[in-house]
Design a protein around this motif. Structure first.
Motif, PDB file in Angstrom:
ATOM      1  N   HIS A 195       0.834  -1.200   0.000  1.00  0.00           N
ATOM      2  CA  HIS A 195       0.000   0.000   0.000  1.00  0.00           C
ATOM      3  C   HIS A 195       0.868   1.249   0.000  1.00  0.00           C
ATOM      4  O   HIS A 195       1.759   1.419   0.836  1.00  0.00           O
ATOM      5  N   PHE A 211      -6.589  -2.891  -0.855  1.00  0.00           N
ATOM      6  CA  PHE A 211      -6.145  -4.272  -1.054  1.00  0.00           C
ATOM      7  C   PHE A 211      -7.211  -5.130  -1.722  1.00  0.00           C
ATOM      8  O   PHE A 211      -6.923  -5.897  -2.641  1.00  0.00           O
ATOM      9  N   ILE A 232      -6.613  -7.090  -5.160  1.00  0.00           N
ATOM     10  CA  ILE A 232      -6.616  -8.554  -5.078  1.00  0.00           C
ATOM     11  C   ILE A 232      -7.644  -9.132  -6.033  1.00  0.00           C
ATOM     12  O   ILE A 232      -7.400 -10.155  -6.689  1.00  0.00           O
ATOM     13  N   ILE A 289       0.416  -9.495   1.263  1.00  0.00           N
ATOM     14  CA  ILE A 289      -0.055  -8.154   1.615  1.00  0.00           C
ATOM     15  C   ILE A 289       1.015  -7.433   2.427  1.00  0.00           C
ATOM     16  O   ILE A 289       1.536  -7.967   3.406  1.00  0.00           O
ATOM     17  N   PHE A 319      -5.567  -6.932   8.897  1.00  0.00           N
ATOM     18  CA  PHE A 319      -5.064  -7.269   7.560  1.00  0.00           C
ATOM     19  C   PHE A 319      -4.888  -8.774   7.389  1.00  0.00           C
ATOM     20  O   PHE A 319      -4.876  -9.270   6.264  1.00  0.00           O
ATOM     21  N   LEU A 336       0.887 -12.000   5.254  1.00  0.00           N
ATOM     22  CA  LEU A 336       1.113 -10.606   5.622  1.00  0.00           C
ATOM     23  C   LEU A 336       2.600 -10.363   5.823  1.00  0.00           C
ATOM     24  O   LEU A 336       3.259 -11.043   6.619  1.00  0.00           O
TER      25      LEU A 336
END
Length: 292
Positions: A157, A182, A186, A199, A222, A229
């Motif tokens: 991001h 996201f 995605i 992510i 998240f 992650l």
């Protein structure tokens, strides 16, 4: 009792190898640049590159993340006009040649926003992962290229570019805005057949110091997206600006934040200091196991 995020272990297909994330992975940073924000990570000569590579591998790095331009805030050289694709590839080739000579089976990620560079690194050097700080925004061909290459993709991001991102730190509601960012990307990646997505909340990118700590506090939100992650806070400004010192003095703060990230559900830590991150993973894992 310690609190931590409990979730089903995920996995990644890295060049045909199914890699479990039941233990968080350590991604070591290899900067082939003269101007990274942390001087201790800069390597431009072959001997420097080899020395840093040996150190990271010996200390337990699971993935080597190699980058050839600086994405520090206000970086002049993020512009395609400043660092040409040829220059970026020349720098990357120097590092990738050394990696493949010394550690031919190493898992390698390339930090680039250019689709053509990503394709060359995968096809010529067998790179298994692309780390794109722009989330596909700086090259409209990136998502299609990743789908064609069938490699893992780190979706980070950021608003704007490193030249402009710190002028874009105003959010109405930062967490929902990031979750939408996201989810929309995605969906596009999934529609193209991309399966291995990671992510990255982008700590330090278009975010204030307070924003960064809010993200760390709510990192578990998240994990609910359902993809691995990645957290990269190594020696960043959320540490040294908060305390009023320098990246060189930020190792202790980095280790503390890496520990919090692991408790919050991080699957990959992107770091300059591999040994300390490996120790954080081992201590958190040992603590969790002791209370099950």
């Amino acid at each position: 009792m310690f609190q931590w995020i409990q979730k089903e272990p995920l996995s990644l297909n890295l060049g045909g190898e199914l890699v479990s994330l039941s233990r968080p992975l350590i991604m070591g940073i290899l900067n082939i640049t003269p101007d990274s924000f942390y001087p201790g990570s800069r390597t431009t000569e072959e001997e420097q590159i080899a020395e840093r590579l040996h150190k990271m591998v010996n200390e337990g790095a699971d993935i080597i993340d190699i980058g050839a331009y600086s994405s520090r805030p206000n970086a002049d050289d993020i512009s395609p006009d400043d660092i040409s694709p040829d220059e970026e590839m020349k720098r990357l080739s120097k590092g990738l040649d050394i990696i493949r000579k010394l550690y031919p089976t190493a898992r390698v990620s390339v930090d680039t926003f250019r689709a053509d560079i990503a394709a060359r690194c995968v096809r010529e050097y067998g790179v298994q992962m692309i780390n794109d700080i722009s989330g596909g925004e700086l090259d409209s061909q990136m998502f299609e290229t990743i789908a064609e290459l069938k490699v893992a993709y780190i979706l980070m991001h950021m608003k704007g570019t490193p030249q402009t991102m710190m002028q874009q730190i105003r959010y109405e509601h930062i967490i929902p805005e990031m979750l939408y960012y996201f989810s929309s990307r995605i969906a596009r990646l999934e529609s193209l057949g991309v399966n291995d997505i990671i992510i990255d909340p982008g700590f330090g990118f278009s975010k204030s110091v307070d924003d960064n700590y809010l993200l760390m506090n709510r990192l578990d939100e998240f994990t609910r997206i359902g993809y691995p992650l990645l957290v990269g806070i190594s020696r960043k400004s959320m540490i040294y600006k908060y305390f009023g010192y320098t990246p060189e003095e930020s190792l202790n703060g980095t280790t503390i934040l890496n520990t919090l990230a692991l408790l919050g559900g991080a699957d990959i830590l992107r770091v300059h200091d591999v040994k300390e991150a490996v120790e954080a993973v081992k201590i958190v894992s040992k603590t969790i196991q002791s209370v099950k």
